[in-house]
Design a protein around this motif. Structure first.
Motif, mmCIF file in Angstrom:
data_model
loop_
_atom_site.group_PDB
_atom_site.id
_atom_site.type_symbol
_atom_site.label_atom_id
_atom_site.label_comp_id
_atom_site.label_asym_id
_atom_site.label_seq_id
_atom_site.Cartn_x
_atom_site.Cartn_y
_atom_site.Cartn_z
ATOM 1 N N LYS A 13 0.589 -1.418 -0.154
ATOM 2 C CA LYS A 13 0.080 -0.048 -0.037
ATOM 3 C C LYS A 13 0.894 1.481 -0.006
ATOM 4 O O LYS A 13 0.641 2.159 -0.815
ATOM 5 N N THR A 16 2.180 1.977 -3.317
ATOM 6 C CA THR A 16 1.321 2.444 -4.392
ATOM 7 C C THR A 16 0.684 3.754 -4.114
ATOM 8 O O THR A 16 0.611 4.781 -5.144
ATOM 9 N N LYS A 17 0.330 4.168 -2.921
ATOM 10 C CA LYS A 17 -0.322 5.353 -2.402
ATOM 11 C C LYS A 17 0.874 6.296 -1.863
ATOM 12 O O LYS A 17 1.923 6.390 -1.598
ATOM 13 N N LYS A 18 0.313 7.746 -2.294
ATOM 14 C CA LYS A 18 1.308 8.719 -1.962
ATOM 15 C C LYS A 18 1.536 8.824 -0.349
ATOM 16 O O LYS A 18 2.461 8.831 0.399
ATOM 17 N N LEU A 20 -0.758 7.816 3.685
ATOM 18 C CA LEU A 20 -1.745 7.000 4.304
ATOM 19 C C LEU A 20 -2.167 7.395 5.647
ATOM 20 O O LEU A 20 -1.240 7.997 6.384
#
Length: 224
Positions: A13, A16-18, A20
Motif C-alpha cells: 500500500k 502504491t499510495k502517496k 496513508l
DNA sequence: CAGTTGAAAGAATTCCCACG
DNA sequence: CGTGGGAATTCTTTCAACTG
C-alpha cells in the motif's frame, strides 16, 4: 487476517499510495489504530524508511525501492524484444524514453541473464527498416493530459491548411503508424482529433482546464 | 497591516494493562 | 504473542491579542 499478511499488504500500500492515514488503515484492516501504529513501527524497525508530515500523514521516503526486482530470463528477453518493436514507432520521444527504461532493466539483471539478454538483443530486429520519426511530442502531450494543461499548437490539416489553436488534451491513441491526439479544440469548440505528425509547433500554455474523467473507451463507442 | 506569540481545543501518538 | 481500551502525553491547529 494475520499480522504478517497485514504488514506485507501495508508495505505494498505504501508503495502504491502517496500517503496513508492511520485512521483509514485501521478501518480497512479492521484493527484498532493502536495496532496500526505498532505495524508502522515494525516496518520502520525492519528498515523501511517511512516519513510523516502533518497533513500528509505517513508515506514512503523517496528513493526507497523494493529489494531488487528479479526478472526471469524470458522476461528479460521480452523487454529487449519490446525495444526492437518499439523502435519502429513513429514518435521519437516515446522511443527515447523506452530506451532508457530498457537500460535500467538491463542494469539490474543478474550476470547470467545479462549475457543471454545482450546476445538476444543483437539477434532480433523488426523486418522493416527503422522509420524516420514523424513526431517527437507524445511524451509532452501525455504529461499535459494528466496535468490538465492547455496546449497551443499549429495544425496542418490534410489539405495543407494551417491553423493555430488551443487544445485541451484528453487522450492519445495509436493507429496506422501514427499517434492521434483527442482533445477539445477551443477554436472549433468541440472535440477534435489531431495527428501528431501534423502538429507543427507544440507548446504548453500557462492555462489549465478542469479535471475530467474522459475515457477513450466511451469516446470510441460514441463515434463508431 | 504583516508578522509573532500564547493559550485553548482538538488530534495524533504513546503508555500501561488486561485478555485470549 | 498479538490485540484493544482507555489514560496520559505530545504535537497541531486555530484564533485572538499583541508588536513594530
Amino acid at each position: 487476517m494475520k499480522r504478517l499478511h497485514r504488514l506485507t499488504s501495508l508495505l505494498i500500500k505504501f508503495q502504491t499510495k502517496k500517503s496513508l492515514k492511520v485512521r483509514d488503515l485501521s478501518e480497512q484492516y479492521n484493527v484498532s489504530t493502536r495496532t496500526i501504529y505498532r505495524d508502522i513501527k515494525a516496518l520502520e524497525e525492519a528498515g523501511v524508511p517511512i516519513g510523516y508530515e502533518p497533513g500528509e500523514d505517513y508515506f514512503l521516503l523517496e528513493g526507497y525501492q523494493l529489494p531488487p526486482i528479479h526478472f526471469t530470463l524470458e522476461e528479460s528477453h521480452a523487454v529487449v524484444t519490446a525495444k526492437a518493436i518499439m523502435e519502429q514507432n513513429s514518435d521519437f520521444s516515446l522511443v527515447n524514453n523506452f530506451n532508457t527504461v530498457v537500460e535500467k532493466v538491463k542494469a539490474v539483471l543478474k550476470a547470467s541473464h545479462k549475457e543471454s539478454t545482450f546476445e538476444i538483443e543483437s539477434r532480433i530486429a523488426p523486418s522493416v527498416s527503422k522509420r524516420q520519426f514523424s513526431s517527437d511530442t507524445l511524451v509532452d502531450i501525455q504529461k499535459s493530459i494528466t496535468a490538465f494543461n492547455v496546449l497551443h499548437l499549429d495544425y496542418e490539416s490534410a489539405n495543407g491548411v494551417r491553423t493555430s489553436r488551443k487544445v485541451r488534451p484528453l487522450a492519445v491513441y495509436f493507429t496506422q503508424d501514427h499517434w492521434i491526439l483527442v482533445g477539445y479544440c477551443l477554436l472549433r469548440e468541440e472535440n477534435r482529433e489531431f495527428r501528431l505528425d501534423r502538429i507543427k509547433n507544440l507548446s504548453t500554455t500557462s492555462e489549465f482546464f478542469p479535471p475530467n474523467h474522459f475515457r477513450l473507451e466511451d469516446y470510441f463507442k460514441k463515434h463508431s
